[in-house]
Design a protein around this motif. Structure first.
Motif, PDB file in Angstrom:
ATOM      1  N   PRO A   1       0.798  -1.282  -0.169  1.00  0.00           N
ATOM      2  CA  PRO A   1      -0.270  -0.141   0.143  1.00  0.00           C
ATOM      3  C   PRO A   1       0.886   1.287  -0.085  1.00  0.00           C
ATOM      4  N   PHE A   2       2.252   1.101  -0.137  1.00  0.00           N
ATOM      5  CA  PHE A   2       3.142   2.295   0.050  1.00  0.00           C
ATOM      6  C   PHE A   2       3.218   3.121  -1.218  1.00  0.00           C
ATOM      7  N   ILE A   3       3.058   2.584  -2.362  1.00  0.00           N
ATOM      8  CA  ILE A   3       3.534   3.315  -3.359  1.00  0.00           C
ATOM      9  C   ILE A   3       2.780   4.467  -3.771  1.00  0.00           C
ATOM     10  N   GLY A   4       3.334   5.550  -3.865  1.00  0.00           N
ATOM     11  CA  GLY A   4       2.771   6.783  -4.047  1.00  0.00           C
ATOM     12  C   GLY A   4       2.417   7.693  -2.762  1.00  0.00           C
ATOM     13  N   LYS A   5       2.701   6.927  -1.732  1.00  0.00           N
ATOM     14  CA  LYS A   5       2.593   7.555  -0.320  1.00  0.00           C
ATOM     15  C   LYS A   5       3.858   8.130   0.401  1.00  0.00           C
TER      16      LYS A   5
ATOM     17  N   ILE B   1       8.343  -2.358  10.827  1.00  0.00           N
ATOM     18  CA  ILE B   1       6.982  -2.394  10.797  1.00  0.00           C
ATOM     19  C   ILE B   1       6.131  -1.339  10.294  1.00  0.00           C
ATOM     20  N   ASP B   2       6.710  -0.071  10.229  1.00  0.00           N
ATOM     21  CA  ASP B   2       6.298   1.206   9.851  1.00  0.00           C
ATOM     22  C   ASP B   2       6.186   1.139   8.256  1.00  0.00           C
ATOM     23  N   TYR B   3       7.408   0.459   7.887  1.00  0.00           N
ATOM     24  CA  TYR B   3       7.537   0.290   6.235  1.00  0.00           C
ATOM     25  C   TYR B   3       6.935  -1.021   5.822  1.00  0.00           C
ATOM     26  N   GLY B   4       6.051  -1.627   6.739  1.00  0.00           N
ATOM     27  CA  GLY B   4       5.663  -2.860   6.076  1.00  0.00           C
ATOM     28  C   GLY B   4       6.397  -3.863   5.654  1.00  0.00           C
TER      29      GLY B   4
ATOM     30  N   ARG C   1      -3.673 -11.670   9.541  1.00  0.00           N
ATOM     31  CA  ARG C   1      -3.092 -12.593   8.890  1.00  0.00           C
ATOM     32  C   ARG C   1      -1.594 -12.637   9.151  1.00  0.00           C
ATOM     33  N   CYS C   2      -0.694 -13.638   9.236  1.00  0.00           N
ATOM     34  CA  CYS C   2       0.482 -13.508   9.309  1.00  0.00           C
ATOM     35  C   CYS C   2       1.275 -13.296   7.781  1.00  0.00           C
TER      36      CYS C   2
ATOM     37  N   GLN D   1      -2.704   0.061   6.640  1.00  0.00           N
ATOM     38  CA  GLN D   1      -1.805   1.305   6.326  1.00  0.00           C
ATOM     39  C   GLN D   1      -0.610   0.553   5.949  1.00  0.00           C
ATOM     40  N   ARG D   2      -0.068  -0.246   6.787  1.00  0.00           N
ATOM     41  CA  ARG D   2       1.197  -1.064   6.508  1.00  0.00           C
ATOM     42  C   ARG D   2       1.590  -2.095   5.798  1.00  0.00           C
ATOM     43  N   TYR D   3       0.497  -2.929   5.846  1.00  0.00           N
ATOM     44  CA  TYR D   3       0.483  -4.183   5.001  1.00  0.00           C
ATOM     45  C   TYR D   3      -0.618  -4.495   4.113  1.00  0.00           C
ATOM     46  N   GLY D   4      -1.554  -3.431   3.789  1.00  0.00           N
ATOM     47  CA  GLY D   4      -2.420  -3.761   2.878  1.00  0.00           C
ATOM     48  C   GLY D   4      -3.578  -4.555   3.452  1.00  0.00           C
ATOM     49  N   ASP D   5      -4.801  -4.904   2.423  1.00  0.00           N
ATOM     50  CA  ASP D   5      -5.939  -5.537   2.903  1.00  0.00           C
ATOM     51  C   ASP D   5      -5.166  -7.144   3.109  1.00  0.00           C
ATOM     52  N   PHE D   6      -4.323  -7.374   2.590  1.00  0.00           N
ATOM     53  CA  PHE D   6      -3.906  -8.624   2.759  1.00  0.00           C
ATOM     54  C   PHE D   6      -3.683  -9.124   4.205  1.00  0.00           C
ATOM     55  N   VAL D   7      -3.594  -8.385   5.063  1.00  0.00           N
ATOM     56  CA  VAL D   7      -3.408  -8.468   6.334  1.00  0.00           C
ATOM     57  C   VAL D   7      -4.921  -9.179   7.187  1.00  0.00           C
ATOM     58  N   LEU D   8      -5.842  -8.784   6.477  1.00  0.00           N
ATOM     59  CA  LEU D   8      -7.151  -9.021   7.243  1.00  0.00           C
ATOM     60  C   LEU D   8      -7.429 -10.458   6.604  1.00  0.00           C
ATOM     61  N   TYR D   9      -7.923 -11.127   7.650  1.00  0.00           N
ATOM     62  CA  TYR D   9      -8.543 -12.554   7.248  1.00  0.00           C
ATOM     63  C   TYR D   9      -9.842 -12.426   6.455  1.00  0.00           C
ATOM     64  N   ARG D  10     -10.649 -11.259   6.723  1.00  0.00           N
ATOM     65  CA  ARG D  10     -12.055 -10.899   6.452  1.00  0.00           C
ATOM     66  C   ARG D  10     -11.817  -9.577   5.466  1.00  0.00           C
TER      67      ARG D  10
END
Lengths: 177, 157
Positions: A32-36, A130-133, B43-44, B86-95
């Protein structure tokens, strides 16, 4: 006649979807970081803990943040490429030493043939990671002059990725104001 | 006696690995329960089909620690989930959330069921129509059959 075409059609559709699935790497999670804007931090430098570094210090420059660790096996694979980029002066490469022991990190750099980084910051507890995913080291972020993340490489940089994607992108970003 | 004590010690040894989790549990059981519930929704990233609550990967532990700390700081579940997304995208959600890109994911099973139902209905109907068609005789056929049967009876008599 129709009786035979329906299962065949279903099979073909399934085969196409599964075929597309095979070409994708499940480890590569869309970022989700591209463009942010690059998340800010203030971390100590590996060479001198008294000195700190923040991404704001790089405003006006195109640079690359490479997340690495001495325990990371895949980092060895990309290290020669980073050294090559540094020697050629492609751009500023800064290192984020992720969840590592400072002495191990220094020894590792000596073993791997040199230090490609303009500067290395220490993320001892992995919080900035973690802040950088970050979820798999190595990871590399290309950040433009405004401090926006423009590209992310997950896993080691390959020569193909470097020549087809990174170098053209860096060139383009350098030309922008 | 000493041997028995040694044996008991060995049996208890695996518990040591649980000690750290238990430590958090003992400090604040209510918070730990909330942290566990929330971690089970996440999700891990490293061991993709496990939740953060179930995984022993270092990153999963770090993220669970984040959940704990943020809960302790008084953040709501939604805020923490947002932090992760915000950090890992929707992928981190199981739902995964319902979006344009996930609409097929959500409606897929229902569409498949509906498609299967329609297919079943159509094939059943054509089968019934076919079996009706074979049993339906025209008036001429019936009278012909009657004539044949009658002539047979007359022949016997």
């Amino acid at each position: 006649m129709l009786k035979w075409y329906i299962p065949l059609g279903i099979f073909l559709i399934l085969a196409i979807f599964l075929g597309i699935g095979l070409t994708k790497d499940p480890r590569e999670i869309p970022t989700p970081f591209i463009g942010k804007p690059a998340p800010t931090f203030k971390l100590s430098q590996l060479d001198d803990f008294q000195k700190t570094f923040s991404p704001e210090d790089m405003k006006g420059k195109v640079w690359m943040l490479n997340v690495w660790a001495s325990w990371c096996v895949a980092c060895r694979a990309e290290h020669p490429l980073l050294l090559e980029m540094a020697r050629r002066g492609d751009l500023n490469i800064y290192g984020l030493n992720y969840k590592d022991q400072p002495t191990d990190a220094k020894n590792w750099l000596a073993q791997q043939g040199g230090n490609p980084y303009g500067l290395i910051v220490v993320d001892f507890d992995g919080r900035v990671g973690i802040d950088y995913g970050v979820y798999g080291v190595p990871e590399t972020f290309v950040i433009d002059k405004q401090g926006t993340i423009r590209h992310k490489v997950i896993g080691p940089i390959t020569r193909e990725e470097l020549t087809t994607k990174l170098l053209p992108l860096i060139k383009q970003l350098e030309q922008q104001g | 006696m000493r041997r028995v004590a040694g044996l008991i010690f060995c049996l208890l040894l695996p518990m040591a690995s649980l000690a750290k989790e238990a430590q958090f549990m003992a400090l604040d059981p209510e918070l730990e329960e909330r942290a566990n519930a929330l971690s089970s929704e996440l999700r891990c990233l490293v061991c993709q089909n496990q939740t953060i609550a179930d995984s022993n990967a270092p990153l999963a532990k770090d993220l669970k620690q984040q959940v704990r700390e943020q809960l302790k700081a008084g953040r709501t579940n939604d805020e923490i989930v947002d932090y992760m997304v915000q950090r890992y995208g929707d992928f981190v959600l199981y739902r995964p959330p319902v979006k344009a890109t996930t609409i097929l994911l959500w409606t897929g099973p229902a569409l498949l069921l509906l498609g299967g139902g329609i297919l079943l209905f159509v094939s059943m109907r054509s089968r019934i129509a076919r079996s009706n068609a074979t049993s339906e005789l025209s008036v001429e056929d019936i009278s012909r059959a009657e004539r044949l049967l009658q002539s047979e009876q007359e022949g016997k008599a």
